[in-house]
Design an enzyme around this catalytic site. Structure first.
Site: not given
Ligand code: FBP
Length: 553
Positions: A78, A142, A173, A199-200, A202
């Site tokens: 993400g 991803r 991951d 990165k994230t 979250d």
């Molecule tokens: P990452 O863990 O890859 O940084 O992504 C975070 C995130 O934004 C989460 O908060 C959310 O649940 C998910 O990605 C949403 O995924 P997508 O972008 O595939 O809709």
């Protein structure tokens, strides 16, 4: 690309860095490390990358002559604010080491390495993206790197482009996979180093060595601004309850940080729900109590923050999701049978017929829309895509139902009119705050130095981040050090341990001490938009979470 006046000025911002990174550096190695748990298993799985020392970069008078090197970079998962600054820091860092160095970006995430889709990042391209949000410079994806033939395809393109190292910018991951790749290339003596970068939005990739993942700061500030605006609207109109779901996957760090910044009436913390083993009905009853207490004060309005992962932490829902994960796991006959059902009702009946009796009761008790959302495709790591489950609507519906029962019994007259929101994508590509702009640029520079030192299986890390940036410390941390063994898809796997909200840490404790008051007495804080120029207390402050964790508040 047409730019706004703000973007033009912001592009000129020179990110601040640790003092040591301004001139020549020397590498200083600490003691050898151990994984946080399961040392023997992890050592056996990572014979070449286990036990390496933590390294720091310090100022030095010695000028090093380094050979030319080509490096590849991947944005994984993400989007998170600051990714472009990691790349510009990496680009500038490589350029400083030797102006002939080249940086290649693999396109569309880890898949670009396997499918050999890449772009050479020139100074002109990098210039366009400095201090901007988004991952659009090379795109993200991803695709999970987990098969040897993927690693070998990566090797082919690295050989072709004479790439010495790959930088993987990703979450827990992706960084786990970076370490697996580093180990594989070392075992093969392939001459390709792999470095990770945390990165994230979250905020769940953090530990003793990684103070925060980049993007968390900006995303939380954007959401807090929006929450503050909604609070002010709620407090002006005095007629709505706003239920706001916030991204963050399993961890509730984003919700907690936004609560600390804005002081809402309610903020649910999934980790607490799990610790107290609260049922969905108990959560609803708690909400009804707060709504009723506020109504008694003539305040028929409020703001409730809901972490997107909540549903996975409610015991009966956790069991349901675990059963659904098995039932719908890719390649399982049951998943194929499910996919052959045509209508939503047929799919629903099929699921009900395959679940255990108690679990099927829970499934049946859910509104049909939510039950359907629980059966949607899993992500490549096998996780339910919690961002697609409308928990905020579920809670509103259940509160309405409960209040109408109480009304029929003559036990309440509370008026409840609710609106739902979901903040996630709004914050992931925001232009980075000063903190993220500086932090990311420093991470990129640190990654370049780790490559120059021949390191592999390390994560770039910048520490001491609650102090002014010249006191930040550029560090390299062996990824195996953050690992433990966890069960994934029915198998034990080495993974970086995800950081959930800890109920005995300062951020939660401070929130828990105040929330009772915030629930009943409107105490909203309106943080306003991110500022880039002005007093440091306004522009450069890190998140409250980080400050509390470091004992700075
Ligand atoms: P990452 O863990 O890859 O940084 O992504 C975070 C995130 O934004 C989460 O908060 C959310 O649940 C998910 O990605 C949403 O995924 P997508 O972008 O595939 O809709």
């Amino acid at each position: 690309m047409t730019k706004s006046a703000l973007q033009i000025e912001r592009a000129k911002y020179a990110p601040k860095m640790p003092k040591a990174l301004h001139g020549n550096v020397k590498i200083v190695s600490g003691k050898n490390t151990e994984s946080i748990a399961d040392q023997e298993e992890i050592k056996n799985l990572f014979p070449n990358t286990y036990g390496m020392p933590i390294v720091t970069f310090q100022e030095s008078d010695v000028v090093k002559q380094l050979p030319v090197m080509n490096v590849g970079v991947i944005l994984s998962g993400g989007q998170a604010p600051g990714g472009h600054n990691v790349i510009s820091g990496l680009f500038d860092g490589l350029n400083k080491l030797n102006p002939k160095n080249k940086l290649y970006g693999f396109l569309g995430g880890p898949g670009g390495l396997v499918s050999h889709k890449y772009l050479e990042l020139s100074a002109e391209i990098v210039e366009e993206y400095r201090n901007t949000g988004g991952f659009d410079i090379i795109g993200s994806g991803r695709t999970k790197l987990e098969e040897e033939d993927q690693y070998d395809k990566g090797l082919e393109i690295c050989k072709e482009l004479n790439i010495k190292a790959i930088i993987i910018i990703g979450g827990d991951d992706s960084n786990t996979n970076a370490c697996v790749l580093a180990e594989y290339y070392l075992q093969k003596n392939a001459g390709i180093q792999v470095i990770g970068c945390p990165k994230t939005i979250d905020g769940d990739l953090k530990n003793e060595m990684i103070e925060t993942s980049f993007g968390f700061d900006t995303a939380c500030k954007v959401y807090s601004e929006l929450i503050g605006n909604i609070m002010r609207d709620a407090n002006s109109a005095k007629k709505y309850w706003h239920f706001i779901k916030l991204m963050g996957r399993s961890a509730s760090h984003i919700g907690l940080e936004c609560a600390l910044q804005t002081q809402p009436n309610v903020c649910l913390i999934s980790e607490e729900v799990a610790a107290k083993e609260q049922t969905l009905q108990q959560i609803v009853d708690e909400l009804v109590k707060i709504i009723s207490d506020r109504a008694a004060n003539k305040e028929n309005f409020g703001v409730a923050l809901i972490p997107e992962g909540l549903i996975e932490f409610i015991p009966e829902m956790k069991t349901l999701i675990a059963e659904l994960n098995e039932l719908l796991a890719e390649g399982h006959a049951t998943a194929e049978a499910f996919n052959t059902q045509v209508t939503d009702d047929e799919k629903r009946d099929y699921v009900i017929s395959r679940l255990a009796i108690e679990t099927s009761k829970v499934f049946k008790s859910l509104p049909k829309g939510i039950a359907k959302q629980l059966t949607l495709d899993r992500d490549p790591h096998g996780n339910v895509q919690v961002s697609r489950i409308e928990t905020e609507r579920l809670l509103i519906e259940m509160v309405e139902k409960r209040l109408s029962v109480l009304k029929k019994q003559g036990e309440t007259k509370v008026k409840f009119s609710a609106l739902n929101h979901f903040f996630g994508y709004e914050g992931r590509c925001a232009a980075p705050s000063n903190f993220d702009a500086d932090y990311c640029y420093s991470l990129g520079q640190t990654a370049a130095l780790l490559v120059a030192e021949g390191k592999s299986g390390y994560m770039a890390s910048v520490q001491n981040t609650t102090e002014p940036s010249d006191q930040w410390i550029a560090t390299g941390v062996p990824i195996t050090m953050m690992m433990n063994m966890e069960r994934r898809h029915g198998l034990w796997k080495p993974v970086i341990q995800k950081a959930l909200v800890r109920l005995d840490d300062a951020p939660f404790k401070v929130f828990a001490a105040k929330r009772g008051e915030w629930a009943v007495h409107t105490s909203y804080v309106y943080p306003g938009p991110i500022q880039y120029w002005g007093p440091k207390t306004v522009c450069d402050a890190s998140t409250k979470t980080l400050q509390l964790e470091k004992g700075k508040l």
